[in-house]
Design a protein around this motif. Structure first.
Motif, PDB file in Angstrom:
ATOM      1  N   GLY A 182      21.080  -3.039  -1.900  1.00  0.00           N
ATOM      2  CA  GLY A 182      21.146  -1.837  -2.718  1.00  0.00           C
ATOM      3  C   GLY A 182      21.737  -2.046  -4.105  1.00  0.00           C
ATOM      4  O   GLY A 182      21.970  -1.084  -4.819  1.00  0.00           O
ATOM      5  N   ARG A 183      22.002  -3.294  -4.483  1.00  0.00           N
ATOM      6  CA  ARG A 183      22.486  -3.597  -5.832  1.00  0.00           C
ATOM      7  C   ARG A 183      21.460  -4.493  -6.516  1.00  0.00           C
ATOM      8  O   ARG A 183      21.647  -5.721  -6.608  1.00  0.00           O
ATOM      9  CB  ARG A 183      23.863  -4.269  -5.760  1.00  0.00           C
ATOM     10  CG  ARG A 183      24.924  -3.366  -5.129  1.00  0.00           C
ATOM     11  CD  ARG A 183      26.300  -4.002  -5.093  1.00  0.00           C
ATOM     12  NE  ARG A 183      26.361  -5.333  -4.516  1.00  0.00           N
ATOM     13  CZ  ARG A 183      26.508  -5.604  -3.213  1.00  0.00           C
ATOM     14  NH1 ARG A 183      26.586  -4.623  -2.338  1.00  0.00           N
ATOM     15  NH2 ARG A 183      26.588  -6.845  -2.787  1.00  0.00           N
ATOM     16  N   PRO A 184      20.350  -3.898  -6.984  1.00  0.00           N
ATOM     17  CA  PRO A 184      19.255  -4.695  -7.549  1.00  0.00           C
ATOM     18  C   PRO A 184      19.727  -5.621  -8.671  1.00  0.00           C
ATOM     19  O   PRO A 184      20.507  -5.233  -9.520  1.00  0.00           O
ATOM     20  CB  PRO A 184      18.282  -3.646  -8.091  1.00  0.00           C
ATOM     21  CG  PRO A 184      18.626  -2.384  -7.381  1.00  0.00           C
ATOM     22  CD  PRO A 184      20.090  -2.461  -7.061  1.00  0.00           C
ATOM     23  N   GLN A 185      19.265  -6.845  -8.608  1.00  0.00           N
ATOM     24  CA  GLN A 185      19.534  -7.850  -9.629  1.00  0.00           C
ATOM     25  C   GLN A 185      18.281  -7.916 -10.509  1.00  0.00           C
ATOM     26  O   GLN A 185      17.269  -8.470 -10.087  1.00  0.00           O
ATOM     27  CB  GLN A 185      19.817  -9.209  -8.988  1.00  0.00           C
ATOM     28  CG  GLN A 185      20.832  -9.171  -7.851  1.00  0.00           C
ATOM     29  CD  GLN A 185      22.222  -8.876  -8.329  1.00  0.00           C
ATOM     30  OE1 GLN A 185      22.778  -9.631  -9.116  1.00  0.00           O
ATOM     31  NE2 GLN A 185      22.786  -7.767  -7.889  1.00  0.00           N
ATOM     32  N   GLU A 186      18.360  -7.344 -11.703  1.00  0.00           N
ATOM     33  CA  GLU A 186      17.176  -7.207 -12.568  1.00  0.00           C
ATOM     34  C   GLU A 186      16.463  -8.535 -12.818  1.00  0.00           C
ATOM     35  O   GLU A 186      15.245  -8.590 -12.830  1.00  0.00           O
ATOM     36  CB  GLU A 186      17.572  -6.550 -13.893  1.00  0.00           C
ATOM     37  CG  GLU A 186      18.051  -5.118 -13.749  1.00  0.00           C
ATOM     38  CD  GLU A 186      17.016  -4.192 -13.130  1.00  0.00           C
ATOM     39  OE1 GLU A 186      15.806  -4.350 -13.392  1.00  0.00           O
ATOM     40  OE2 GLU A 186      17.423  -3.301 -12.357  1.00  0.00           O
TER      41      GLU A 186
END
Length: 176
Positions: free
Chosen positions: A105-109
């Motif tokens: 849930g912590r997208p890494q762009e």
């Protein structure tokens, strides 16, 4: 050899729920002291898009037949696995910590997950180990579902595991 010790009879007769309430913070601290690996579960939607979720509740159940289970709360991956009856599981190696964050849930762009289909299901390329799993049973336990699955294909690539212990990531020191 195991040893049994006697508990007072009055304690033995109490139902477990009445034996004492468990403090949720203490439970979280205590259970975090069980070191686990990190797994990304993967499944495809109806349009062929691959979805993933980070879990550390993946475990082996049986060698014959090869069986694993994972515990999931309700959500997109839960719905897709329930609907299609299968999932991929990729055990992350020490260099894949960004994947754990991305799929929790912590997208890494800047991260571009590279999934591959080795036999039938998508799993991460270059992971420590991978499994293609067919669900054989679902068991509802409180707010989670246990997805028990037979392993249809698996493989490993070697390396050191990414581990989670004490609510932090760790890398195992593996002797060559």
């Amino acid at each position: 050899m195991s040893r049994a010790s006697a508990l007072p009879d009055s304690r033995m007769s109490l139902p477990l729920a009445l034996a004492g309430a468990v403090d949720p913070d203490e439970f979280r601290r205590s259970v975090s002291l069980f070191a686990t690996g990190i797994v990304v579960l993967s499944c495809s939607d109806e349009e062929g898009q691959v979805h993933g979720i980070t879990v550390n509740s993946f475990t082996s159940v049986s060698l014959d037949p090869p069986t694993v289970l994972v515990s999931l709360r309700a959500g997109k991956s839960h719905r897709l696995i329930s609907r299609h009856g299968h999932y991929g599981a990729s055990i992350l190696h020490a260099g894949q910590q960004p994947f754990s964050a991305h799929f929790s849930g912590r997208p890494q762009e800047a991260l571009q997950p590279d999934f591959t289909v080795r036999h039938r299901l998508p799993t991460l390329r270059n992971c420590l180990a991978w499994f293609e799993c067919e669900t054989v049973e679902k068991v509802q336990i409180h707010d989670h579902t246990l997805f028990v699955a037979q392993v249809m294909a698996c493989g490993s690539e070697g390396g050191a595991p990414l581990m989670y212990y004490g609510s932090r990531y760790h890398q195992a020191a593996i002797a060559a």
